[in-house]
Enzyme design. Sequence first.
Site, short mmCIF file in Angstrom:
data_model
loop_
_atom_site.label_atom_id
_atom_site.label_comp_id
_atom_site.label_asym_id
_atom_site.label_seq_id
_atom_site.Cartn_x
_atom_site.Cartn_y
_atom_site.Cartn_z
N LYS A 10 1.08 -1.06 -0.05
CA LYS A 10 0.15 -0.14 0.31
C LYS A 10 0.87 1.21 0.06
CE LYS A 10 -1.60 1.63 3.87
NZ LYS A 10 -1.62 3.11 3.93
N ASN A 11 2.10 1.36 0.94
CA ASN A 11 2.59 2.55 1.20
C ASN A 11 3.55 2.74 -0.24
OD1 ASN A 11 1.18 3.01 3.45
ND2 ASN A 11 2.89 2.37 4.74
N CYS A 106 -5.58 8.36 9.15
CA CYS A 106 -5.81 7.72 10.51
C CYS A 106 -5.68 8.83 11.36
CB CYS A 106 -4.53 6.59 10.46
SG CYS A 106 -4.97 5.26 9.71
N ARG A 111 0.45 14.67 12.98
CA ARG A 111 0.74 14.74 11.46
C ARG A 111 0.83 15.78 10.66
NH1 ARG A 111 -1.54 8.69 9.71
NH2 ARG A 111 0.46 8.75 8.56
N ASP A 295 3.87 0.80 11.88
CA ASP A 295 3.01 0.27 11.67
C ASP A 295 2.74 -1.18 12.08
OD1 ASP A 295 2.23 2.59 10.32
OD2 ASP A 295 2.81 1.87 8.35
N ARG A 387 -8.97 -0.17 4.27
CA ARG A 387 -8.14 0.71 3.79
C ARG A 387 -6.58 0.18 3.38
NH1 ARG A 387 -6.53 4.94 6.88
NH2 ARG A 387 -5.11 5.20 5.56
C1 UD1 Z 1 3.84 6.86 6.17
C2 UD1 Z 1 3.34 5.72 6.08
C3 UD1 Z 1 2.37 5.26 7.30
C4 UD1 Z 1 3.77 5.06 8.54
C5 UD1 Z 1 4.27 6.23 8.46
C6 UD1 Z 1 5.69 5.95 9.51
C7 UD1 Z 1 2.23 6.03 3.71
C8 UD1 Z 1 1.16 6.29 2.83
N1 UD1 Z 1 2.11 6.10 5.06
O1 UD1 Z 1 3.06 8.23 6.73
O2 UD1 Z 1 1.95 4.08 7.07
O3 UD1 Z 1 2.97 4.82 9.60
O4 UD1 Z 1 4.99 6.68 7.03
O5 UD1 Z 1 6.47 5.08 8.98
O6 UD1 Z 1 3.44 5.50 3.27
N2 UD1 Z 1 6.04 14.76 10.39
C9 UD1 Z 1 6.53 16.04 10.84
N3 UD1 Z 1 6.06 16.90 9.60
C10 UD1 Z 1 5.81 16.57 8.35
C11 UD1 Z 1 5.91 15.21 8.10
C12 UD1 Z 1 5.90 14.20 9.12
O7 UD1 Z 1 6.42 16.36 11.88
O8 UD1 Z 1 5.81 17.35 7.49
C13 UD1 Z 1 6.18 13.89 11.47
C14 UD1 Z 1 4.88 13.06 11.86
O9 UD1 Z 1 3.98 13.67 12.55
C15 UD1 Z 1 4.82 11.91 12.42
C16 UD1 Z 1 6.52 11.46 11.72
O10 UD1 Z 1 6.91 12.57 11.01
O11 UD1 Z 1 5.31 11.86 13.80
C17 UD1 Z 1 6.51 10.44 10.78
O12 UD1 Z 1 5.63 10.87 9.93
P1 UD1 Z 1 5.71 10.32 8.16
O13 UD1 Z 1 7.23 9.53 8.04
O14 UD1 Z 1 5.91 11.55 7.43
O15 UD1 Z 1 4.71 9.55 7.81
P2 UD1 Z 1 3.93 9.46 6.50
O16 UD1 Z 1 4.25 9.79 5.34
O17 UD1 Z 1 2.43 10.35 6.78
#
Ligand code: UD1
Length: 408
Positions: A10-11, A106, A111, A295, A387
């Site tokens: 998925k990711n 989620c 986030r 995850d 999902r």
């Molecule tokens: C992706 C995955 C999700 C997984 C996560 C962490 C997808 C579609 N989803 O989510 O399943 O749980 O990686 O492995 O690939 N953060 C910030 N600022 C930003 C972006 C992120 O502070 O601009 C923080 C987030 O709040 C969180 C952490 O960084 O605490 C990790 O988030 P991130 O790696 O960005 O996760 P996703 O890409 O949303």
Amino acid sequence: MGEVEISGSKNAVLPIMAAALLAEGKCEIMDVPELRDVAVMCDLLRSLGSTVSEDYEKSVVTIETKQISTNEAPYDLVKKMRASILIMGPLLAKTGYAKVPLPGGCTIGARPIDLHIKGFRTMGAEIIEGNGYVEAKAEKLVGCNVYLDSPSVGATENIMMAAVLAEGTTVIENVAKEPEIVDLANFLNKMGARIKGAGTDSIKIEGVEALSSAKHAVIPDRIETGTFMVAAAITKGNILIRNVVPDHVKSLTAKLKECGVVIAFSDDGMIVRGDINPITATDIKTLPHPGFPTDMQSQFMALLTVAEGQSTVIETVFENRFMHVKELNRMGANIKEEGNRATVPGGRTLHGAQVVATDLRAGAALVLAGMVADGTTEVSRIFHVERGYSHFVEKFRNLGAAILRIED
Ligand code: UD1
């Protein structure tokens, strides 16, 4: 011995589908899992003007974007899935403008998307943060050096997708190293991008004029793999998992072995045996890849509730990812939660109960717990699970679980 075939990731598929917006011509994506999130991404791309065909019998999705008809993503799609934000980089790179409502998905923490924005801004985009949406504008993005404060998966992907058409070279440092980043870079390189270093701490992207169409098979889903590995452990089962990349599940394999699970590899896949040794406690701490994946935290916690001895689980990636604790406790787990640390006593007998899937992986954890609980467990809001898990109920039923999806 039961057998299960893992679907495409998925990711990995979601950013790859967003990246297809960058191509001149039709992209063919193979090994696509049949998931609600994939369907949402298809609709999102259609809303922007792409022609998308979905053939889940063959696990193929094709995407062709002759012309982008709007640079604004509709809120009713974005609110369903956080990964919608991944269209921002490609839209900005290809058309010079993107407007995206702040995403849903989620509810596992704040986030934010500040790191995505920092990347676009450093490449020269003007950013407007409005009420519930963000806009980015740039005549032409310019290559630059971006240092991520933390290795966000989505920010790494979005900035990488924006940089492929930028003028000059972009270097992104302290990037995420997840296998899905490597898969996206491989796809973009097939389209003619020049990306090096994906899978390491630093990614270098030399901008090109245009990208062409490409054909790509998505990597297997390592979180689905992990969920079935934990399922074998919790049920004291013996299963063969097909379509696995062992390197992608190393941290999980190591932890399960620590707990007494026997794991072996054959030409057919991975054999996981929870029926040989007693399952014992262990401590886990979630980290960016190659650490223990956030995850898999909730599913592993379900296992630890029935392991011998006390375990500690520390969540460092998201600030609100213990919503399954309350539900597992309703089934008799007795987990104590303090900040980002949970103490799991182990050796519990779980009892069937009515519980709620609060997010995708929490839902999977409750289903696993339900498989070893006395009596019947009813998990509601199961759409969260759908999902991200393809044919979840069928796959578990084929392995011998007494599981039924009740339409509501
Ligand atoms: C992706 C995955 C999700 C997984 C996560 C962490 C997808 C579609 N989803 O989510 O399943 O749980 O990686 O492995 O690939 N953060 C910030 N600022 C930003 C972006 C992120 O502070 O601009 C923080 C987030 O709040 C969180 C952490 O960084 O605490 C990790 O988030 P991130 O790696 O960005 O996760 P996703 O890409 O949303």
